[in-house]
Design a protein around this motif. Structure first.
Motif, PDB file in Angstrom:
ATOM      1  N   PHE A 182      96.341 131.498  -5.663  1.00  0.00           N
ATOM      2  CA  PHE A 182      97.720 131.455  -6.157  1.00  0.00           C
ATOM      3  C   PHE A 182      97.838 130.544  -7.371  1.00  0.00           C
ATOM      4  N   ILE A 183      97.258 129.351  -7.296  1.00  0.00           N
ATOM      5  CA  ILE A 183      97.358 128.405  -8.413  1.00  0.00           C
ATOM      6  C   ILE A 183      96.649 128.960  -9.641  1.00  0.00           C
ATOM      7  N   SER A 184      95.520 129.632  -9.448  1.00  0.00           N
ATOM      8  CA  SER A 184      94.799 130.177 -10.603  1.00  0.00           C
ATOM      9  C   SER A 184      95.594 131.301 -11.278  1.00  0.00           C
ATOM     10  N   ARG A 185      96.417 132.022 -10.505  1.00  0.00           N
ATOM     11  CA  ARG A 185      97.214 133.117 -11.080  1.00  0.00           C
ATOM     12  C   ARG A 185      98.581 132.667 -11.585  1.00  0.00           C
ATOM     13  N   MET A 186      98.961 131.446 -11.258  1.00  0.00           N
ATOM     14  CA  MET A 186     100.262 130.954 -11.696  1.00  0.00           C
ATOM     15  C   MET A 186     100.293 130.873 -13.224  1.00  0.00           C
ATOM     16  N   PRO A 187     101.402 131.275 -13.850  1.00  0.00           N
ATOM     17  CA  PRO A 187     101.475 131.193 -15.310  1.00  0.00           C
ATOM     18  C   PRO A 187     101.395 129.738 -15.779  1.00  0.00           C
ATOM     19  N   LEU A 188     101.004 129.551 -17.021  1.00  0.00           N
ATOM     20  CA  LEU A 188     100.841 128.204 -17.583  1.00  0.00           C
ATOM     21  C   LEU A 188     102.124 127.383 -17.445  1.00  0.00           C
ATOM     22  N   LEU A 189     103.262 128.001 -17.705  1.00  0.00           N
ATOM     23  CA  LEU A 189     104.523 127.276 -17.581  1.00  0.00           C
ATOM     24  C   LEU A 189     104.744 126.792 -16.149  1.00  0.00           C
ATOM     25  N   GLY A 190     104.353 127.590 -15.186  1.00  0.00           N
ATOM     26  CA  GLY A 190     104.455 127.180 -13.788  1.00  0.00           C
ATOM     27  C   GLY A 190     103.551 126.007 -13.480  1.00  0.00           C
ATOM     28  N   LYS A 191     102.340 126.039 -14.021  1.00  0.00           N
ATOM     29  CA  LYS A 191     101.410 124.925 -13.816  1.00  0.00           C
ATOM     30  C   LYS A 191     101.927 123.650 -14.476  1.00  0.00           C
ATOM     31  N   LEU A 192     102.499 123.794 -15.673  1.00  0.00           N
ATOM     32  CA  LEU A 192     103.011 122.612 -16.375  1.00  0.00           C
ATOM     33  C   LEU A 192     104.263 122.040 -15.725  1.00  0.00           C
ATOM     34  N   SER A 193     104.963 122.854 -14.941  1.00  0.00           N
ATOM     35  CA  SER A 193     106.147 122.344 -14.257  1.00  0.00           C
ATOM     36  C   SER A 193     105.778 121.322 -13.188  1.00  0.00           C
ATOM     37  N   ILE A 194     104.573 121.409 -12.643  1.00  0.00           N
ATOM     38  CA  ILE A 194     104.160 120.495 -11.578  1.00  0.00           C
ATOM     39  C   ILE A 194     104.081 119.050 -12.088  1.00  0.00           C
ATOM     40  N   PRO A 195     103.322 118.760 -13.156  1.00  0.00           N
ATOM     41  CA  PRO A 195     103.304 117.370 -13.625  1.00  0.00           C
ATOM     42  C   PRO A 195     104.664 116.909 -14.164  1.00  0.00           C
ATOM     43  N   LEU A 196     105.447 117.831 -14.699  1.00  0.00           N
ATOM     44  CA  LEU A 196     106.782 117.453 -15.174  1.00  0.00           C
ATOM     45  C   LEU A 196     107.645 116.981 -14.004  1.00  0.00           C
ATOM     46  N   ILE A 197     107.577 117.694 -12.891  1.00  0.00           N
ATOM     47  CA  ILE A 197     108.321 117.301 -11.686  1.00  0.00           C
ATOM     48  C   ILE A 197     107.859 115.926 -11.222  1.00  0.00           C
ATOM     49  N   TYR A 198     106.567 115.721 -11.169  1.00  0.00           N
ATOM     50  CA  TYR A 198     106.031 114.433 -10.726  1.00  0.00           C
ATOM     51  C   TYR A 198     106.425 113.312 -11.685  1.00  0.00           C
ATOM     52  N   ALA A 199     106.403 113.590 -12.979  1.00  0.00           N
ATOM     53  CA  ALA A 199     106.755 112.571 -13.968  1.00  0.00           C
ATOM     54  C   ALA A 199     108.208 112.131 -13.820  1.00  0.00           C
ATOM     55  N   LEU A 200     109.115 113.093 -13.734  1.00  0.00           N
ATOM     56  CA  LEU A 200     110.537 112.754 -13.598  1.00  0.00           C
ATOM     57  C   LEU A 200     110.801 111.984 -12.309  1.00  0.00           C
ATOM     58  N   ALA A 201     110.252 112.464 -11.218  1.00  0.00           N
ATOM     59  CA  ALA A 201     110.493 111.829  -9.921  1.00  0.00           C
ATOM     60  C   ALA A 201     109.903 110.420  -9.865  1.00  0.00           C
ATOM     61  N   THR A 202     108.712 110.244 -10.404  1.00  0.00           N
ATOM     62  CA  THR A 202     108.079 108.932 -10.351  1.00  0.00           C
ATOM     63  C   THR A 202     108.774 107.944 -11.270  1.00  0.00           C
ATOM     64  N   ALA A 203     109.261 108.393 -12.412  1.00  0.00           N
ATOM     65  CA  ALA A 203     110.013 107.498 -13.295  1.00  0.00           C
ATOM     66  C   ALA A 203     111.282 107.003 -12.602  1.00  0.00           C
ATOM     67  N   VAL A 204     111.987 107.911 -11.951  1.00  0.00           N
ATOM     68  CA  VAL A 204     113.202 107.521 -11.220  1.00  0.00           C
ATOM     69  C   VAL A 204     112.844 106.609 -10.050  1.00  0.00           C
ATOM     70  N   GLY A 205     111.778 106.941  -9.318  1.00  0.00           N
ATOM     71  CA  GLY A 205     111.346 106.103  -8.204  1.00  0.00           C
ATOM     72  C   GLY A 205     110.951 104.701  -8.643  1.00  0.00           C
ATOM     73  N   GLY A 206     110.231 104.588  -9.741  1.00  0.00           N
ATOM     74  CA  GLY A 206     109.862 103.274 -10.278  1.00  0.00           C
ATOM     75  C   GLY A 206     111.089 102.481 -10.707  1.00  0.00           C
ATOM     76  N   TYR A 207     112.046 103.178 -11.300  1.00  0.00           N
ATOM     77  CA  TYR A 207     113.300 102.541 -11.723  1.00  0.00           C
ATOM     78  C   TYR A 207     114.061 102.009 -10.506  1.00  0.00           C
ATOM     79  N   VAL A 208     114.207 102.849  -9.492  1.00  0.00           N
ATOM     80  CA  VAL A 208     114.938 102.455  -8.279  1.00  0.00           C
ATOM     81  C   VAL A 208     114.245 101.275  -7.598  1.00  0.00           C
ATOM     82  N   GLY A 209     112.928 101.345  -7.482  1.00  0.00           N
ATOM     83  CA  GLY A 209     112.184 100.254  -6.856  1.00  0.00           C
ATOM     84  C   GLY A 209     112.371  98.941  -7.586  1.00  0.00           C
ATOM     85  N   ALA A 210     112.303  98.971  -8.911  1.00  0.00           N
ATOM     86  CA  ALA A 210     112.461  97.753  -9.700  1.00  0.00           C
ATOM     87  C   ALA A 210     113.890  97.217  -9.623  1.00  0.00           C
ATOM     88  N   ARG A 211     114.876  98.100  -9.600  1.00  0.00           N
ATOM     89  CA  ARG A 211     116.277  97.659  -9.499  1.00  0.00           C
ATOM     90  C   ARG A 211     116.541  96.973  -8.168  1.00  0.00           C
TER      91      ARG A 211
END
Length: 142
Positions: free
Chosen positions: A46-75
């Motif tokens: 499934f991952i090998s057949r996923m379009p490039l945009l779908g694959k790139l959405s995974i690190p984007l999701i992780y980046a946004l969530a981790t930035a918010v999580g780091g912000y919340v933790g520091a606050r």
């Protein structure tokens, strides 16, 4: 000490919940066929057949969530290093995820960077610090 532990946990939980919610939305967009998530070969296919945009959405999701999580933790913890603790927990979970589910090497590296760098930036911003690591005091302290 309790504030620091609470900050680490709150930041990590925030990041995990955001990842889960955004991946729910992503799964509707890149709807996989009925796959058993424990079947490594089916997931690899499934991952090998996923379009490039779908694959790139995974690190984007992780980046946004981790930035918010780091912000919340520091606050909550009143220190940017508390936000880094939240980021470290998400990074450990990401590493575990990469071992459990097969990903292309370039995507695995991108996911690790997408957790570490935005988490660090979110933690610095959450503590009111500049993104320049040489600045260790909050702007109001200068």
């Amino acid at each position: 000490m309790g504030r620091m532990i609470g900050g680490v946990l709150a930041g990590a939980v925030t990041a995990f919940v955001l990842i889960w919610l955004m991946q729910l939305v992503s799964h509707y967009v890149w709807a996989p066929p009925a796959i058993d998530p424990t079947d490594r070969e089916a997931m690899r296919e499934f991952i090998s057949r996923m379009p490039l945009l779908g694959k790139l959405s995974i690190p984007l999701i992780y980046a946004l969530a981790t930035a918010v999580g780091g912000y919340v933790g520091a606050r909550i913890g009143w220190d940017w290093r508390v936000g880094l603790g939240s980021t470290a927990l998400v990074l450990l979970a990401t590493i575990a995820n990469l071992f459990m589910l097969p990903h292309p090497l370039w995507l695995a590296v991108l996911m690790l960077l997408a957790v570490a760098l935005p988490g660090w930036a979110g933690a610095r911003l959450g503590a009111g610090l500049a993104l320049d690591p040489r600045v260790t005091a909050a702007p109001s302290d200068l």
